[in-house]
Design an enzyme around this catalytic site. Structure first.
Site, PDB file in Angstrom:
ATOM      1  N   TYR A  41       7.166  -5.421   5.011  1.00  0.00           N
ATOM      2  CA  TYR A  41       6.356  -4.690   6.608  1.00  0.00           C
ATOM      3  C   TYR A  41       5.974  -4.186   7.349  1.00  0.00           C
ATOM      4  O   TYR A  41       5.447  -3.209   5.612  1.00  0.00           O
ATOM      5  CB  TYR A  41       7.844  -4.383   7.112  1.00  0.00           C
ATOM      6  CG  TYR A  41       8.222  -3.258   6.882  1.00  0.00           C
ATOM      7  CD1 TYR A  41       9.207  -2.841   6.083  1.00  0.00           C
ATOM      8  CD2 TYR A  41       8.274  -1.988   8.203  1.00  0.00           C
ATOM      9  CE1 TYR A  41       9.425  -1.545   5.686  1.00  0.00           C
ATOM     10  CE2 TYR A  41       8.257  -0.984   7.904  1.00  0.00           C
ATOM     11  CZ  TYR A  41       9.437  -0.465   6.073  1.00  0.00           C
ATOM     12  OH  TYR A  41       9.544   0.550   6.403  1.00  0.00           O
ATOM     13  N   LYS A 157       6.582  -2.449   0.641  1.00  0.00           N
ATOM     14  CA  LYS A 157       6.969  -1.908   1.807  1.00  0.00           C
ATOM     15  C   LYS A 157       7.406  -3.042   1.890  1.00  0.00           C
ATOM     16  O   LYS A 157       7.468  -3.553   3.072  1.00  0.00           O
ATOM     17  CB  LYS A 157       5.670  -1.434   2.840  1.00  0.00           C
ATOM     18  CG  LYS A 157       5.875  -0.671   4.078  1.00  0.00           C
ATOM     19  CD  LYS A 157       5.208  -0.249   4.730  1.00  0.00           C
ATOM     20  CE  LYS A 157       5.348   0.452   6.209  1.00  0.00           C
ATOM     21  NZ  LYS A 157       6.123   1.792   5.905  1.00  0.00           N
ATOM     22  N   GLU A 189       8.613  12.149  -1.982  1.00  0.00           N
ATOM     23  CA  GLU A 189       8.498  11.305  -0.713  1.00  0.00           C
ATOM     24  C   GLU A 189       9.217  11.549   0.085  1.00  0.00           C
ATOM     25  O   GLU A 189      10.465  12.116  -0.219  1.00  0.00           O
ATOM     26  CB  GLU A 189       7.886  10.628  -0.665  1.00  0.00           C
ATOM     27  CG  GLU A 189       8.460   9.414  -0.648  1.00  0.00           C
ATOM     28  CD  GLU A 189       8.047   7.485  -0.414  1.00  0.00           C
ATOM     29  OE1 GLU A 189       6.721   7.873   0.567  1.00  0.00           O
ATOM     30  OE2 GLU A 189       8.468   6.932  -1.430  1.00  0.00           O
ATOM     31  N   LEU A 213       5.337   4.915  -1.261  1.00  0.00           N
ATOM     32  CA  LEU A 213       4.926   4.034  -0.222  1.00  0.00           C
ATOM     33  C   LEU A 213       3.177   5.368  -0.846  1.00  0.00           C
ATOM     34  O   LEU A 213       3.601   5.924  -1.027  1.00  0.00           O
ATOM     35  CB  LEU A 213       5.451   3.906   0.415  1.00  0.00           C
ATOM     36  CG  LEU A 213       4.941   3.326   1.670  1.00  0.00           C
ATOM     37  CD1 LEU A 213       5.230   1.860   0.659  1.00  0.00           C
ATOM     38  CD2 LEU A 213       4.984   3.365   3.125  1.00  0.00           C
TER      39      LEU A 213
HETATM   40  N1  PDD Z   1       7.574   4.702   7.573  1.00  0.00           N
HETATM   41  N2  PDD Z   1       6.894   6.529   3.041  1.00  0.00           N
HETATM   42  C1  PDD Z   1       7.644   5.696   3.238  1.00  0.00           C
HETATM   43  C2  PDD Z   1       9.054   5.296   2.285  1.00  0.00           C
HETATM   44  C3  PDD Z   1       7.342   5.081   4.711  1.00  0.00           C
HETATM   45  O1  PDD Z   1       8.743   3.827   4.838  1.00  0.00           O
HETATM   46  C4  PDD Z   1       6.257   5.295   4.460  1.00  0.00           C
HETATM   47  C5  PDD Z   1       5.795   4.867   6.195  1.00  0.00           C
HETATM   48  C6  PDD Z   1       5.454   6.834   4.537  1.00  0.00           C
HETATM   49  C7  PDD Z   1       3.886   6.732   5.081  1.00  0.00           C
HETATM   50  O2  PDD Z   1       3.380   5.708   5.109  1.00  0.00           O
HETATM   51  P1  PDD Z   1       1.591   5.176   6.103  1.00  0.00           P
HETATM   52  O3  PDD Z   1       1.128   6.151   5.963  1.00  0.00           O
HETATM   53  O4  PDD Z   1       1.202   4.741   5.510  1.00  0.00           O
HETATM   54  O5  PDD Z   1       2.962   5.440   7.568  1.00  0.00           O
HETATM   55  C8  PDD Z   1       5.642   6.546   3.089  1.00  0.00           C
HETATM   56  C9  PDD Z   1       6.675   3.766   8.432  1.00  0.00           C
HETATM   57  C10 PDD Z   1       5.950   4.224   9.242  1.00  0.00           C
HETATM   58  C11 PDD Z   1       8.117   3.157   8.841  1.00  0.00           C
HETATM   59  O6  PDD Z   1       8.874   2.861   7.988  1.00  0.00           O
HETATM   60  O7  PDD Z   1       8.326   3.023  10.145  1.00  0.00           O
END
Ligand code: PDD
Length: 303
Positions: A41, A157, A189, A213
């Protein structure tokens, strides 16, 4: 169809090539996403109806599809993203996100890939969200540490998010928005965000390895920090070192830049939102203004 759906609350979703009201969208019980968590996703942000770095989100999605060997060409997805905003009345005004997921498709349950080729199931929706008011942001938040129980491809992801779900539920029970995942003594993280720590003059974040991620917001903040002349280090952070942190924050698509002033009940630094976090959030929101024509600092920054 669009006009009718908008009258009913603008709740139109995308499923396998068509836009339709959410309550009419149906997925098979044999979908491998449902049965096995077999899919990927993305969550991509838009401000004033313009996407922020959608190309990076699409590149990450492409890499995820390749890693899972799901045969799908995502090159038309940006149009779907734009249309989801428009059909849901989100092409102006509030910050919003488009969620898209792709599963391997519908097939009788086996652990290995389906015997016969199947088409991936593609689902998407758009949603508005409110940015935290500045007065609340200035207070900062707490976070709790949790063990990282994920597989060894945290850079993919995947929709199989159970460890993240458990982590974020632990955070919710502690009354804080972020769970900091720790593995082998390293602070990696957040449950749905990336971690940044300030040690005096240095801004530190875990390297873009298979253990985290590779956040699009993380990448942007790193660029902005370097442009600010900050000393940036991408290296593992032993949990014990966090006692010496002067600032700590999380980044992500909906998180943007969120300051943490208390970790496991102990103050981070002097327990207040620090200057590096403040500068980087301002620069981030200014970057949003620049790339999206507004919706960032010009909206949030003025008292
Ligand atoms: N989550 N680390 C994890 C485990 C994440 O699920 C996310 C993002 C990030 C940040 O990535 P980005 O800056 O590209 O949004 C880091 C999304 C927003 C979610 O699961 O809703």
């Amino acid at each position: 169809m669009a006009a009718g759906a908008q009258a009913a609350g603008g709740d139109e979703v995308y499923l396998d090539g068509a836009f339709l009201p959410r309550k009419e969208a149906r997925v098979s019980v044999e979908d491998r996403g449902f049965l096995l968590g077999d899919g990927v996703y993305e969550v991509s942000p838009a401000y004033r109806g313009r996407f922020f770095r959608l190309d990076r989100h699409m590149t990450r999605l492409r890499k995820g599809l390749e890693a899972l060997k799901i045969d799908f060409d995502p090159s038309r997805l940006p149009e779907v993203h734009q249309e989801l905003l428009e059909r849901n009345g989100l092409s102006r005004g509030r910050p919003s996100v488009v969620y898209v997921q792709l599963t391997r498709g519908v097939a009788p349950r086996t652990h290995h890939f389906p015997e016969e080729p199947v088409s991936p199931t593609v689902y998407g929706y758009a949603k508005a969200h409110d940015r935290t008011p500045r007065s609340r942001w200035e207070e900062g938040w707490g976070a709790v540490t949790v063990p990282d129980q994920r597989w060894s491809r945290a850079d993919v992801k995947t929709i199989a998010l159970l460890p993240n779900v458990l982590a974020q539920e632990a955070a919710r029970r502690a009354g804080v928005p972020d769970a900091l995942m720790v593995r082998d003594g390293l602070a990696l993280e957040g449950g749905h965000s990336n971690l940044f720590v300030v040690f005096g003059e240095a801004l530190v974040t875990h390297p873009a390895s298979n253990q985290i991620l590779h956040g699009v917001t993380r990448e942007c903040v790193l660029e902005l920090a370097r442009a600010e002349g900050l000393r940036v280090e991408e290296r593992p952070i032993p949990l014990g070192e966090l006692e010496d942190a002067t600032e700590l924050f999380f980044t992500g698509t909906t998180t943007e830049v969120r300051p943490t002033v208390e970790l496991d009940g102990r103050s981070v630094g002097d327990g207040r939102v620090g200057p590096v976090t403040r500068t980087l959030y301002r620069r981030f929101l200014e970057q949003v203004d620049e790339e999206c024509g507004g919706g960032g600092w010009e909206e949030w920054g003025s008292p």
